[in-house]
Scaffold this motif. Structure first.
Motif, PDB file in Angstrom:
ATOM      1  N   UNK A   1     -36.264  68.604  17.963  1.00 52.67           N
ATOM      2  CA  UNK A   1     -35.344  68.825  19.050  1.00 52.67           C
ATOM      3  C   UNK A   1     -34.242  68.772  20.230  1.00 52.67           C
TER       4      UNK A   1
ATOM      5  N   UNK B   1     -33.733  75.706  20.853  1.00 50.61           N
ATOM      6  CA  UNK B   1     -34.462  76.248  20.116  1.00 50.61           C
ATOM      7  C   UNK B   1     -33.860  76.889  19.567  1.00 50.61           C
ATOM      8  N   UNK B   2     -32.238  76.271  19.450  1.00 45.62           N
ATOM      9  CA  UNK B   2     -31.551  76.771  18.390  1.00 45.62           C
ATOM     10  C   UNK B   2     -31.480  75.588  17.361  1.00 45.62           C
ATOM     11  N   UNK B   3     -32.040  74.186  17.885  1.00 44.91           N
ATOM     12  CA  UNK B   3     -32.421  73.145  17.391  1.00 44.91           C
ATOM     13  C   UNK B   3     -33.042  72.982  16.312  1.00 44.91           C
ATOM     14  N   UNK B   4     -34.954  73.382  16.848  1.00 47.68           N
ATOM     15  CA  UNK B   4     -35.730  72.937  16.257  1.00 47.68           C
ATOM     16  C   UNK B   4     -35.688  73.856  14.508  1.00 47.68           C
ATOM     17  N   UNK B   5     -36.386  73.274  13.873  1.00 45.87           N
ATOM     18  CA  UNK B   5     -36.830  74.133  12.289  1.00 45.87           C
ATOM     19  C   UNK B   5     -37.064  75.250  12.250  1.00 45.87           C
TER      20      UNK B   5
END
Ligand code: HEM
Ligand code: HEM
Ligand code: SF4
Ligand code: SF4
Ligand code: SF4
Lengths: 215, 422, 450
Positions: free
Chosen positions: C57, C116-120
């Protein structure tokens, strides 16, 4: 010893793994239900959309930005799941005791897949030791989880190649496998259980509630 | 609505004005208001650059003003407006402006009989309440007035006011308390961090308000005396219609909303949300809009929710005169619905106004909007024709007739119809 | 896990220091456990226990990237140093810790949700930091200026201590201003049954009153039936949502939405503000138990998109030269209006130069989430931590940056100032008012114009 480890303990491990996983998921869902807003915010369509974009490699911007990590991560996880499930040695044991069996991966390939998992673990270990962000959020438990993940593969590999005292190694392998199964529901390895749910929720919140996307 | 008996309940239909024609007469014609008895229709009109007047049934007041706004009829049928001349503001009633002017004036309110007219004013000496032409006397300077209420007999005005000046970003002074209630010019002894939801009992004798002392510490204060109980949050208190010592409030405790009377929790169930608690006319029952679960709205009567729920919202419930039935407007899937005793009546609409019951409660009458046209609906079904503009129907005191006032084809009509005919 | 080492000088904020001196550990423990038990549930638990500590993140956060990859600004670090510890120690932490929590959650994160958009796993770090803010707020640990703004909301139901008479007076004054352009323009107050209620944020009447004049002209040209309330409930902004005072947040939002219901409008159209949309569309209604606002709310971007697309407003003369636009997180990443913003920008600009990254991947201007409202003490660090976006702006070569969000507007002005970008910062409506066609019959008559 071998009998015990490969008999009742296997049973126990699987019972704890499956039972624990079910309990964890049930507990999570019921805690979310108490939170009132979680389920009304969910939508199947957006949950699936999110999963499609995050389960397929390179299907979102972020994975494209970090190709090496993405390749390692996917190779690691695919091999991690497939190898034990389709390993001939495992299936033979299953067949002997339960008389069921399914497609198996040729041993040569499985061997390479094992190596992939071990390399993945080394890669993760390397990041953990060198990347300052990762370092900063690392404590003993992270190494322990890596060890729990790596050990069945390392020992399985050694056993397969009969490098040392086969019998002992095999016992250690089986123990390691059992520890891993037991650890899944009760440690952060439970990300295997929750991945689908956290993605579904974030995908729903971004898509269904906020009219946007999460990839 | 005073003297409702003496209104004309006989003549079936009167065409009283042609507002459509006003548009040719004046530069601009604002939205119309009607007198409570329906006999007059009035619009503020622009007659030139910085010149406004008000047109009542086609006739304007004698004197135009630089600015005018907030034209409202009093319950006894007098027409008021807020006007400005020479950069000062005041109130005008039936064409006559008060001598006295103010830096600013707003929020005109009336007693039930319309004899008392009150508004908030700003003067050099601070804020105050203008009652029948005189600003009340208050021993301290009020820094601001957030809202005011007036008793139905008109004898009492009360406000939520800032009683202590607080410098910019002085959070400590603010948390010591700088807001209070002022009744007829007399400030309450204590200050609070915040005061909300000021209510007057029906007899005009008692006052209750919500107060806040710190982030999650709310309470109710009645005539300067706070309840012992504290809550995580509250909404506005409501007095029992006949007993001025009974006050009911939605309160938040342990993450849910409950109903409290005089500090005691009276409903055994908690809700995700609880609003608009309403007493029946005799005060024996209480209904409120509730959400038993997130995004599932309904009405609870004495704590018992209806089984039907609505996805978007529920407005303030309304009891029939005999207290036996409850009507409420609800919204689901983008449409407004009329709901009586847990059953949706008639069709859905683009808008529904607060309903009225016939005296025996078997008919619910309301103004509705569909496709940009207005109509009167009885039990949720449109009766009669469409209007370009329409006001809330009024039931006669004997309960046999309904007055319907509206604009049709550019003409303003006042109609009286038999309740049995619609 | 050892606490993260922070290498910079701590910022001094009087309110935080005073609160630190006052708080007792019993109080802290009680509030932390109360919030965690009563106000959170499965979500928080799952996020904390699913996070695999992978650090992915970090790459998402402009704080981290703008500060030479300073680990203390990585999203996962921010939860590690706050909520993880609270959970692990079951609330047994000291006042200095809570103060650090407020610094992290209130001033070093914009709740922009990019991470949040980049956490798998889609772990919503911003949500967890909002829980931290909630705990801080209940303990009174809120930066001074942010707290003062929340007090304004609580006392006046608007963000800027605007008194009821000042509000109406300003509207009447701006109506006159608008009549300078379009003599028949009107700003209708309290018009029950109008199609639209227009609502704005506190700073408009206070500092940017001309925007109210602009909208009066735009509404007239578009021929719309609209109104504005002459009572409290006109302000759609909400800093209480960001301090963590959710009761005040809800009170403000409830009044705003009930005012729209009282006026019987079909929709609320709101001015150009990101966080206000978030409060009015999601956080406020959610707390109230509404899935969405009872009367739908439309953000200015969408409103202008509809007007331009439908031809109700025609563009006479497009703005010249390269112009770019900030993508306010709260209406783009978190409300999906990105392509509509691109459409209206292209409609009024000859040369709309897009940012890279753009749309929902665009970076926050670093003013959002209440950070700019934390005031002067925090400004230096905030603007310094917007370096990345300043470079993105610079690369466009634009002469003007459009900011369809009030926070972004102030934040981007600070960026332009500090990094000497030499660009103008404008709201979209300011471009539109210049570019749109005013029909002949609405223009001032010749003799009057002379
Ligand atoms: C729980 C009971 C388990 C039993 C009884 C068991 C048993 C065995 C046996 C008998 C072998 C073959 C050794 C040989 O070829 O001589 C083996 C290999 C292996 N096992 Fe397991 N195992 C268990 C769990 C696991 C788990 C949980 C994993 C991984 C997730 C795992 C991964 C492997 C691998 C990677 C190999 C070696 C493959 C290769 O290098 O070719 N095992 N296991
Ligand atoms: C279908 C199930 C699973 C999914 C979807 C999943 C997903 C993930 C994700 C998204 C990450 C984050 C970093 C990355 O992208 O690699 C991760 C990391 C990891 N996972 Fe899984 N996982 C699953 C099953 C497992 C299992 C069964 C294990 C081991 C028992 C495991 C062990 C790990 C390890 C060791 C890491 C790396 C942690 C580090 O950075 O040190 N995963 N997993
Ligand atoms: S929400 Fe935005 S500012 Fe906060 S940590 Fe995530 S990326 Fe950074
Ligand atoms: S990317 Fe997600 S899982 Fe990885 S550290 Fe950040 S929050 Fe945790
Ligand atoms: S201020 Fe603007 S860019 Fe920043 S969080 Fe808000 S909307 Fe985002």
């Amino acid at each position: 010893m071998y009998e015990f480890v490969s008999g009742p303990l296997v049973w126990l491990a699987f019972i704890i793994f499956i039972g624990g996983s079910l309990y964890r998921i049930y507990k999570m869902l019921s805690d979310c239900k108490k939170e009132n807003v979680v389920f009304p915010h969910m939508s199947l369509k957006h949950s699936l959309a999110s999963l499609v974009h995050w389960v397929i490699p390179f299907n979102n911007q972020y994975m494209q930005k970090r190709p090496i990590f993405t390749i390692v991560s996917f190779a690691f996880h695919i091999c991690l799941i497939l190898t034990p499930v389709f390993l001939l040695a495992h299936l033979v044991l299953l067949d002997e005791s339960w008389n069921i069996s399914w497609f198996n991966i040729p041993d040569g390939i499985a061997d390479w897949m094992t190596i992939v998992v071990i390399i993945g673990c080394i890669f993760f270990l390397y990041r953990r030791l060198t990347d300052p962000v990762v370092q900063n959020v690392t404590d003993g438990s992270d190494y322990l989880l890596l060890a729990i993940t790596a050990l069945p593969f390392i020992t399985g590999f050694i056993a397969y190649h009969q490098l040392f005292a086969y019998k002992t190694i095999l016992i250690i392998h089986i123990l390691a496998g059992e520890i891993m199964l037991i650890a899944i529901p009760f440690t952060r390895l439970s990300h295997m259980l929750f991945f689908v749910f956290t993605r579904a929720y974030f995908g729903s919140e971004q898509g269904h509630v906020k009219n946007s996307k999460d990839w | 609505m005073s003297n409702i008996e003496s209104w004309d309940w006989e003549i079936k239909e009167k065409m009283l004005a042609e507002p459509a024609k006003w548009k040719d007469q004046f530069e601009d014609v604002w939205e119309p208001y009607i007198s409570p008895d329906g006999e007059k229709i009035a619009s503020i009109v622009k007659i030139g650059e910085g010149e406004f007047n008000i047109c009542v049934n086609g006739n304007t007041w004698e004197e135009p003003f630089e600015k005018m706004w907030y034209s409202r009829f009093s319950p006894d049928g007098r027409l008021t407006a807020l006007i400005s001349k020479d950069m000062e503001w005041t109130l005008a009633v039936d064409g006559v402006a008060l001598e006295e002017t103010y830096e600013y004036i707003w929020e005109t309110k009336f007693s039930a009989d319309g004899k008392t007219i009150a508004a908030i004013v700003r003067q050099e000496s601070g804020y105050g309440i203008l009652v029948n032409g005189k600003v009340w006397e208050c021993p301290i300077k009020l820094e601001s007035i957030a809202s005011h209420v007036i008793s139905s007999d008109g004898k009492t005005s009360a406000v939520i006011a800032q009683t202590v000046a607080v410098a910019e970003a002085d959070v400590n002074a603010f948390t010591k308390g700088s807001w209070s209630v002022v009744v007829n010019g007399k400030p309450w002894k204590d200050n609070y961090v915040d005061v909300y939801g000021l209510a007057i009992s029906n007899d005009g004798q008692r006052f209750a308000a919500e107060y806040r002392n710190s982030i999650c510490e709310y309470g109710i204060v009645v005539d300067e005396k706070p309840w012992n109980e504290k809550f995580g949050c509250t909404w506005e208190p409501v007095f029992h219609p006949n007993k001025s010592d009974e006050i009911t409030v939605p309160v938040r405790q342990g993450g849910q909303w409950l109903l409290a009377t005089n500090g005691r929790i009276v409903w055994d169930k908690g809700f995700f949300s609880l609003l608009y608690q309403t007493y029946s006319p005799d005060g024996n029952n209480i209904a409120a809009a509730v959400a038993p679960q997130f995004a599932k709205w309904t009405v609870a009567v004495n704590g018992q929710p209806w089984s039907i729920t609505f996805g978007e919202c529920v407005q303030k419930p309304c009891f029939s005169p005999d207290g036996r039935k409850i009507a409420v407007i609800a919204k689901d899937s983008g449409k407004w619905l009329l709901v009586v005793d847990g059953t949706v009546l008639g069709k859905d609409y683009d808008n529904i106004w607060q309903p009225v019951f016939s005296p025996n409660g078997d008919k619910v009458i309301c103004k509705v909007e569909k496709n940009g046209k207005y109509a009167v609906a009885v039990n949720g079904e449109i009766r009669g024709n469409d209007y370009e503009a329409l006001w809330n129907p009024v039931v006669s005191p004997d309960g046999t007739k309904v007055m319907i006032c509206g604009v049709e084809g550019g003409k303003y009509y006042r109609k009286v119809v038999l309740l049995s005919d619609i | 896990m050892k606490p993260t080492i922070v290498k910079r000088e701590p910022v001094v904020d009087d309110a935080l220091d005073q609160c630190e001196a006052r708080l007792t550990e019993e109080e802290i423990e009680k509030v932390i456990n109360e919030v965690i038990d009563k106000e959170t549930g499965g979500r928080l638990w799952t996020y904390v226990n699913t996070c695999i500590h992978c650090g992915l993140c970090a790459e998402a956060c402009h704080w981290y990237l703008s500060n030479d990859r300073d680990v203390s600004f990585a999203p996962v670090t921010k939860v590690k140093d706050t909520i993880w510890v609270m959970l692990e120690k079951k609330g047994k932490v000291d006042a200095a810790f809570i103060k650090r929590c407020s610094q992290i959650a209130h001033t070093e994160c914009n709740l922009c949700r990019r991470c949040g958009m980049y956490c798998p796993f889609g772990i919503d770090i911003a949500y967890m930091l909002l829980v931290v803010r909630r705990i801080c707020a209940k303990l009174g640990m809120v930066p001074l200026y942010l707290q003062d703004t929340v007090h304004s909301h609580a006392a006046t139901m608007n963000q800027m201590w605007v008194k009821p008479d000042e509000w109406i007076d300003t509207l009447q004054w701006q109506e006159e201003e608008a009549q300078g352009y379009v003599p028949s323009a009107r700003l209708p107050l309290e018009k029950e049954g109008a199609e639209i209620m227009y609502s704005v944020i506190g700073p408009e009447p206070k500092f940017l009153a001309q925007l109210l004049g602009n909208i009066t002209v735009i509404m007239k040209v578009a021929g719309l039936d609209w109104t504005m309330p002459a009572t409290a409930g006109w302000d759609n902004s909400n800093m209480a949502m960001y301090s963590g005072d959710f009761e005040i947040m809800a009170r403000v939002e409830r009044l705003h939405h009930e005012t729209a219901q009282r006026l019987k409008v079909k929709k609320i159209v709101m001015g150009e503000c990101g966080h206000a949309f978030r409060g009015a569309q999601y956080d406020g209604p959610t707390w109230m138990g509404w899935m969405k606002p009872p009367i739908p709310i439309v953000h200015a971007i969408e409103f202008y998109y509809d007007l331009i697309k439908s031809g109700r407003i025609k563009i006479a003369k497009k703005a010249e030269g390269p112009i770019t636009s900030q993508y306010p997180c709260n209406v783009i990443r978190n409300a999906g209006l990105g392509s509509k913003l691109q459409y209206i920008m292209s409609a009024v600009c000859e040369n709309f130069v897009d940012l890279i990254p753009n749309d929902r991947h665009a970076f926050c201007c670093n003013a959002g989430g209440g950070t700019i409202n934390c005031g002067p003490p925090w400004k230096k660090l905030r603007v310094q931590s917007a370096r990345l976006q300043s470079e993105n702006f610079k690369r466009t070569g634009a002469h003007t940056i459009v900011t369809p969000c009030h926070n972004c507007h102030s934040g981007v002005e600070d960026i332009v100032d500090k990094y000497k970008l030499g660009m103008h910062v404008k709201f979209f409506s300011e471009l539109l008012i210049e570019a749109m066609e005013i029909p002949e019959h609405l223009k001032p008559k010749e003799e009057e114009a002379e």
